[in-house]
Design an enzyme around this catalytic site. Structure first.
Site, mmCIF file in Angstrom:
data_model
loop_
_atom_site.group_PDB
_atom_site.id
_atom_site.type_symbol
_atom_site.label_atom_id
_atom_site.label_comp_id
_atom_site.label_asym_id
_atom_site.label_seq_id
_atom_site.Cartn_x
_atom_site.Cartn_y
_atom_site.Cartn_z
ATOM 1 N N ASP A 122 41.503 90.154 52.114
ATOM 2 C CA ASP A 122 42.437 91.230 51.823
ATOM 3 C C ASP A 122 43.396 90.722 50.743
ATOM 4 O O ASP A 122 43.418 89.517 50.438
ATOM 5 C CB ASP A 122 43.181 91.618 53.108
ATOM 6 C CG ASP A 122 44.157 92.770 52.899
ATOM 7 O OD1 ASP A 122 43.896 93.627 52.033
ATOM 8 O OD2 ASP A 122 45.190 92.810 53.593
ATOM 9 N N ASP A 124 47.224 92.271 49.673
ATOM 10 C CA ASP A 124 48.638 92.295 50.064
ATOM 11 C C ASP A 124 48.817 91.752 51.478
ATOM 12 O O ASP A 124 48.146 92.175 52.416
ATOM 13 C CB ASP A 124 49.176 93.726 50.006
ATOM 14 C CG ASP A 124 49.149 94.295 48.596
ATOM 15 O OD1 ASP A 124 50.109 94.065 47.850
ATOM 16 O OD2 ASP A 124 48.145 94.947 48.252
ATOM 17 N N ASP A 316 45.466 90.875 57.068
ATOM 18 C CA ASP A 316 46.718 90.961 57.833
ATOM 19 C C ASP A 316 47.011 92.344 58.403
ATOM 20 O O ASP A 316 47.960 92.506 59.174
ATOM 21 C CB ASP A 316 47.898 90.565 56.937
ATOM 22 C CG ASP A 316 48.223 91.656 55.912
ATOM 23 O OD1 ASP A 316 47.307 92.049 55.150
ATOM 24 O OD2 ASP A 316 49.362 92.143 55.897
#
Length: 372
Positions: A122, A124, A316
């Protein structure tokens, strides 16, 4: 000071502290007092050849023979009842249930023996901390170097909620694969590679929500207009989805932002709303997510043989859970959640911050460099 606390005892204090952190103060006493060891017995020491010369707080060296040994009851009392000097904050840790991928690195590598690691990242919150301004989400040069280096050894893809073009502008690494818009915009060939013809690039582009492009453009406009009056809102067009960021909105207005988005979506029954970290995502109602994007990439890159490939996905956000579930269902590969707070997840392991993600990537590189 005639005697000092030996390093062996200090190590054992931390071992006991781990018991307290994992089981909680109410169960720690029973855990450390149980078993065949007598209550009056001193805590066992490490072998002398494993212990460096201990040092007192004032820097005076002391031999292991002069070290103070603490009985098990005394150790428990020290950990649990020392007034005004709490050694531990008794809070459950994410890594209690989902071990650190750094601490478990050898185990992960052992599972990868004889296999190629396929890496999915991922963006960000994983390769950089979440920032207040979505347009300023640039990862550090050190992280870019770490990603570039690991891609030399492992096929590496960025799977992001951002538009594919935007995340490429942030990452700027042509040796990676990119899946934008939560996996609804996938470029299998290297991004903008000069060695590829335009036709070849198009042949490797997969966009399962292509028919929704006009609708996404249509919903973007009223979302911008209706949220403009709420200070701190940021509406981002990510090609196949729209992100309404409210990280900079006063908390008392969060509910209002959600109500506005709900009202706008009433006119678009083929679009749905999902939530992320201080963001509302407007997406097409199709059976596609980051998990299916990972499966598609594995197939397209001929990496879907569980006997020869170990996929690792690091993310996240809630949207990354779809990828974690896929790896669990395949019974092949590991999900790694990036989080500082305890939460339920389909991941196997955890890392606390992007800085630990970078450490994990660098560890992979070092391991691969040493491999024959």
């Amino acid at each position: 000071m005639g005697r000092c606390l030996g390093l062996r005892s200090v190590v054992l204090v931390w071992v006991a502290a781990a018991v307290v952190a994992a089981s909680g103060p109410r169960h720690a006493y029973a855990a450390m007092m149980s078993g065949p060891v007598a209550k009056s017995q001193t805590v066992l020491a490490l072998p002398s050849n494993m212990v460096p010369s201990p040092v007192t707080s004032k820097g005076h060296h002391c031999s292991s023979s002069s070290a103070t040994y603490i009985s098990r009851p005394k150790l428990v009392e020290l950990l649990l009842t020392t007034p005004g000097q709490r050694i531990l904050q008794f809070r459950p840790s994410l890594q209690t249930k989902y071990p650190s991928a750094l601490a478990s690195f050898d185990q992960i590598i052992a599972n990868a023996q004889g296999k190629k690691i396929a890496l999915f990242l991922d963006y960000d919150g994983t390769l950089l901390p979440i920032v207040n301004d979505p347009e300023a989400a640039f990862m550090s040069p050190e992280m870019r170097t770490a990603v570039k280096n690991v891609a030399k050894f492992c096929p590496t893809a960025i799977v992001s909620g951002r538009s594919r073009e935007k995340v490429f502008e942030f990452v700027k690494l042509k040796e990676l694969y990119y899946a934008g818009s939560h996996g609804m915009d996938i470029l299998v060939s290297s991004a903008d590679s000069q060695s590829k013809t335009n036709n070849d690039k198009e042949a490797k582009l997969f966009q399962p929500a292509n028919e929704f492009l006009p609708m996404i453009s249509e919903v973007y406009k009223p979302l911008v207009e209706t949220t403009r009056s709420i200070k701190g809102t940021n509406v981002e067009n990510n090609k196949f989805c729209v992100s309404v960021h409210f990280r900079n909105v006063d908390k008392k207005d969060w509910k209002l932002v959600a109500e506005i988005v709900d009202n706008v979506l009433k006119a678009f029954p083929r679009l749905k709303q999902t939530t992320g970290r201080k963001v509302l995502e407007i997406r097409p109602v199709i059976d596609w997510d980051k998990g299916k994007a990972v499966e598609f990439l594995l197939r397209s890159l001929q990496l879907d043989d569980p006997e020869s490939v170990l996929p690792i996905y690091i993310g996240d956000d809630r949207t990354d859970e779809d990828a974690f579930k896929v790896l669990r269902k395949r019974n092949c590969g590991f999900g790694i959640l990036v989080s500082q707070v305890p939460k339920e997840t389909g991941a196997f392991y955890s890392l606390r911050a992007p800085s630990e993600v970078m450490e994990f990537l660098n560890s992979l590189v070092r391991c691969k460099e040493k491999s024959p």
